[in-house]
Write a protein that holds these residues in place. Sequence first.
Motif, mmCIF file in Angstrom:
data_model
loop_
_atom_site.group_PDB
_atom_site.id
_atom_site.type_symbol
_atom_site.label_atom_id
_atom_site.label_comp_id
_atom_site.label_asym_id
_atom_site.label_seq_id
_atom_site.Cartn_x
_atom_site.Cartn_y
_atom_site.Cartn_z
ATOM 1 N N THR A 129 21.941 75.465 60.258
ATOM 2 C CA THR A 129 21.478 76.451 59.284
ATOM 3 C C THR A 129 22.446 77.624 59.171
ATOM 4 O OG1 THR A 129 20.096 77.500 61.003
ATOM 5 C CG2 THR A 129 19.053 75.845 59.599
ATOM 6 N N PRO A 130 22.566 78.194 57.962
ATOM 7 C CA PRO A 130 23.562 79.247 57.743
ATOM 8 C C PRO A 130 23.104 80.641 58.118
ATOM 9 C CG PRO A 130 22.476 78.706 55.681
ATOM 10 C CD PRO A 130 21.926 77.754 56.707
ATOM 11 N N SER A 131 21.803 80.827 58.371
ATOM 12 C CA SER A 131 21.285 82.172 58.602
ATOM 13 C C SER A 131 19.969 82.069 59.358
ATOM 14 C CB SER A 131 21.054 82.885 57.265
ATOM 15 O OG SER A 131 20.089 82.160 56.495
ATOM 16 N N ASP A 132 19.504 83.211 59.826
ATOM 17 C CA ASP A 132 18.175 83.290 60.421
ATOM 18 C C ASP A 132 17.282 84.031 59.443
ATOM 19 O OD1 ASP A 132 15.848 83.640 61.829
ATOM 20 O OD2 ASP A 132 16.832 84.256 63.697
ATOM 21 N N PRO A 133 16.462 83.311 58.687
ATOM 22 C CA PRO A 133 15.656 83.973 57.645
ATOM 23 C C PRO A 133 14.637 84.941 58.200
ATOM 24 C CG PRO A 133 14.977 81.690 57.926
ATOM 25 C CD PRO A 133 16.216 81.865 58.737
ATOM 26 N N ARG A 134 14.327 84.837 59.464
ATOM 27 C CA ARG A 134 13.324 85.733 60.050
ATOM 28 C C ARG A 134 13.863 87.138 60.272
ATOM 29 N NH1 ARG A 134 12.178 81.897 65.084
ATOM 30 N NH2 ARG A 134 14.407 82.366 65.208
ATOM 31 N N MET A 135 15.194 87.276 60.190
ATOM 32 C CA MET A 135 15.813 88.583 60.434
ATOM 33 C C MET A 135 15.954 89.410 59.165
ATOM 34 S SD MET A 135 16.219 88.405 63.651
ATOM 35 C CE MET A 135 17.260 89.832 63.947
ATOM 36 N N PRO A 137 14.457 91.490 56.077
ATOM 37 C CA PRO A 137 13.228 92.191 55.667
ATOM 38 C C PRO A 137 12.663 91.613 54.368
ATOM 39 C CG PRO A 137 14.959 93.754 56.249
ATOM 40 C CD PRO A 137 15.608 92.402 56.178
ATOM 41 N N GLY A 138 11.364 91.444 54.369
ATOM 42 C CA GLY A 138 10.689 91.017 53.148
ATOM 43 C C GLY A 138 10.764 89.539 52.854
ATOM 44 N N ARG A 139 11.329 88.767 53.765
ATOM 45 C CA ARG A 139 11.417 87.335 53.529
ATOM 46 C C ARG A 139 10.424 86.612 54.419
ATOM 47 N NH1 ARG A 139 17.415 85.443 51.753
ATOM 48 N NH2 ARG A 139 17.886 87.218 50.428
ATOM 49 N N PRO A 140 9.538 85.810 53.834
ATOM 50 C CA PRO A 140 8.503 85.143 54.644
ATOM 51 C C PRO A 140 9.107 84.149 55.608
ATOM 52 C CG PRO A 140 8.536 84.251 52.412
ATOM 53 C CD PRO A 140 9.449 85.435 52.409
ATOM 54 N N ALA A 141 8.490 84.048 56.767
ATOM 55 C CA ALA A 141 9.001 83.154 57.813
ATOM 56 C C ALA A 141 7.952 82.126 58.224
ATOM 57 C CB ALA A 141 9.432 83.976 59.025
ATOM 58 N N LEU A 188 22.367 70.399 54.446
ATOM 59 C CA LEU A 188 22.541 71.840 54.312
ATOM 60 C C LEU A 188 23.786 72.292 55.063
ATOM 61 C CD1 LEU A 188 21.322 74.641 53.413
ATOM 62 C CD2 LEU A 188 20.153 74.659 55.631
ATOM 63 N N PHE A 189 23.983 71.729 56.250
ATOM 64 C CA PHE A 189 25.187 72.059 57.011
ATOM 65 C C PHE A 189 26.441 71.549 56.292
ATOM 66 C CE2 PHE A 189 28.428 70.795 60.130
ATOM 67 C CZ PHE A 189 28.740 72.050 60.631
ATOM 68 N N ALA A 190 26.367 70.344 55.730
ATOM 69 C CA ALA A 190 27.521 69.802 55.007
ATOM 70 C C ALA A 190 27.908 70.718 53.849
ATOM 71 C CB ALA A 190 27.211 68.398 54.503
ATOM 72 N N ALA A 191 26.924 71.319 53.178
ATOM 73 C CA ALA A 191 27.228 72.254 52.098
ATOM 74 C C ALA A 191 27.926 73.497 52.633
ATOM 75 C CB ALA A 191 25.940 72.628 51.362
ATOM 76 N N GLN A 192 27.557 73.927 53.826
ATOM 77 C CA GLN A 192 28.250 75.069 54.433
ATOM 78 C C GLN A 192 29.718 74.743 54.675
ATOM 79 O OE1 GLN A 192 25.875 76.893 57.792
ATOM 80 N NE2 GLN A 192 24.476 75.233 57.230
ATOM 81 N N SER A 210 18.513 70.501 52.090
ATOM 82 C CA SER A 210 17.485 71.542 52.214
ATOM 83 C C SER A 210 17.970 72.845 51.589
ATOM 84 C CB SER A 210 17.123 71.748 53.690
ATOM 85 O OG SER A 210 16.557 70.581 54.242
ATOM 86 N N PHE A 211 18.242 72.803 50.281
ATOM 87 C CA PHE A 211 18.710 74.001 49.597
ATOM 88 C C PHE A 211 17.625 75.069 49.475
ATOM 89 C CE2 PHE A 211 21.983 71.178 47.310
ATOM 90 C CZ PHE A 211 22.964 71.498 48.218
ATOM 91 N N TRP A 212 16.392 74.720 49.779
ATOM 92 C CA TRP A 212 15.303 75.695 49.763
ATOM 93 C C TRP A 212 15.449 76.725 50.887
ATOM 94 C CZ3 TRP A 212 13.038 75.824 54.459
ATOM 95 C CH2 TRP A 212 13.119 74.673 55.260
ATOM 96 N N PHE A 213 16.244 76.409 51.905
ATOM 97 C CA PHE A 213 16.297 77.232 53.114
ATOM 98 C C PHE A 213 16.683 78.674 52.803
ATOM 99 C CE2 PHE A 213 18.370 78.988 56.846
ATOM 100 C CZ PHE A 213 17.470 78.683 57.851
ATOM 101 N N ASP A 214 15.959 79.590 53.411
ATOM 102 C CA ASP A 214 16.223 81.035 53.313
ATOM 103 C C ASP A 214 16.402 81.469 51.858
ATOM 104 O OD1 ASP A 214 16.623 83.649 53.979
ATOM 105 O OD2 ASP A 214 18.510 83.345 55.049
ATOM 106 N N HIS A 215 15.365 81.176 51.057
ATOM 107 C CA HIS A 215 15.370 81.580 49.644
ATOM 108 C C HIS A 215 16.619 81.072 48.923
ATOM 109 C CE1 HIS A 215 12.033 84.811 49.537
ATOM 110 N NE2 HIS A 215 11.847 84.026 50.576
ATOM 111 N N ARG A 216 16.972 79.810 49.216
ATOM 112 C CA ARG A 216 18.103 79.152 48.539
ATOM 113 C C ARG A 216 19.425 79.916 48.730
ATOM 114 N NH1 ARG A 216 13.488 77.978 46.007
ATOM 115 N NH2 ARG A 216 13.183 75.779 45.411
ATOM 116 N N LEU A 217 19.675 80.246 49.976
ATOM 117 C CA LEU A 217 20.874 81.013 50.306
ATOM 118 C C LEU A 217 22.155 80.291 49.907
ATOM 119 C CD1 LEU A 217 22.230 83.441 51.739
ATOM 120 C CD2 LEU A 217 22.065 82.137 53.876
#
Length: 313
Positions: A129-135, A137-141, A188-192, A210-217
Amino acid sequence: MIDRRHLLTAALGSLLTPTARSVSAPALPDATGPYALPGTFVHPLPDPVTGRRYEVWVDLPPNASTSASASAGLRPAVFVTDAPYAFPLVRALRNRVGQQGRNLADFAVIGLAGPQDESAVDMRSRDYTPSDPRMRPGRPADRYGAPRYGEGPAYLKYLAEVAIPAISERYRIAPDRRVLLGHSYGALFAAQVLFANPALFSHYILGSPSFWFDHRLMFEREAAYAKQHTDLAARIFQYVGAYEAVAPGPRFNKDGDLVADARRFDTLLRSRRYKSLRIETRVLAGEDHLTVAPAGATLGLLWALPGKGPYEA
């Protein structure tokens, strides 16, 4: 007077009629050990930065030489994420569909495996994964329950500087036929990799990404790449199941329209008009997120490493 015929019939009947007594099954011998896939190799290859004890699993085509000499020539290879699932699957597809190079090039299968003492689910959530969406603000986890996320950049660095150079040298992997195959988080990793170091692989097979990850980051990453580059020298094959859309029905997704996301990704990349880019997207009827992988991987392999036989991707 005794009728001997009746006695004979009764005697034969007792021999031919099944009795209520069961015949005991033979005792099952003790197992001699776990089954190992013939012709495979496990290389411990830790990350010197994080200290994580990663492994690389290798399977060469049947009758292939393990020689690293120049006379052995360069061979194509398919690197797979989620090795516990994808390594035996892709190995079987190469052997069954490929028919020793007739329908698929005889490629090496390289499984990118996590440490043995670590959950494969936790490893993929952290490393793919490219990010930690829980970190943020304002993004549901609510859909993020793994211990760690967002260490994709560190894992990419490990692949680029440790795993791929070591495996490529040992098994003489051809850089122009070095394929990365990932499904879901693996895609998702391959796209990174695609937007950070596209030359690391010649072909990218993205299964149900899984392009949905972290609000389609990853769409933000795509836009950032487009601002800084005029070309993307990559060959990309996407597959996704038709049931991976949001619609009524037990097999459709309740949220996260992977079909729409894959099509959007395809449209965006085509709109950039990168002269070196080749991209193809398939939506497979009758398949969902779990069932689509074998069929999608088969199509992707035929597209990336075709043999000399009758099959066409």
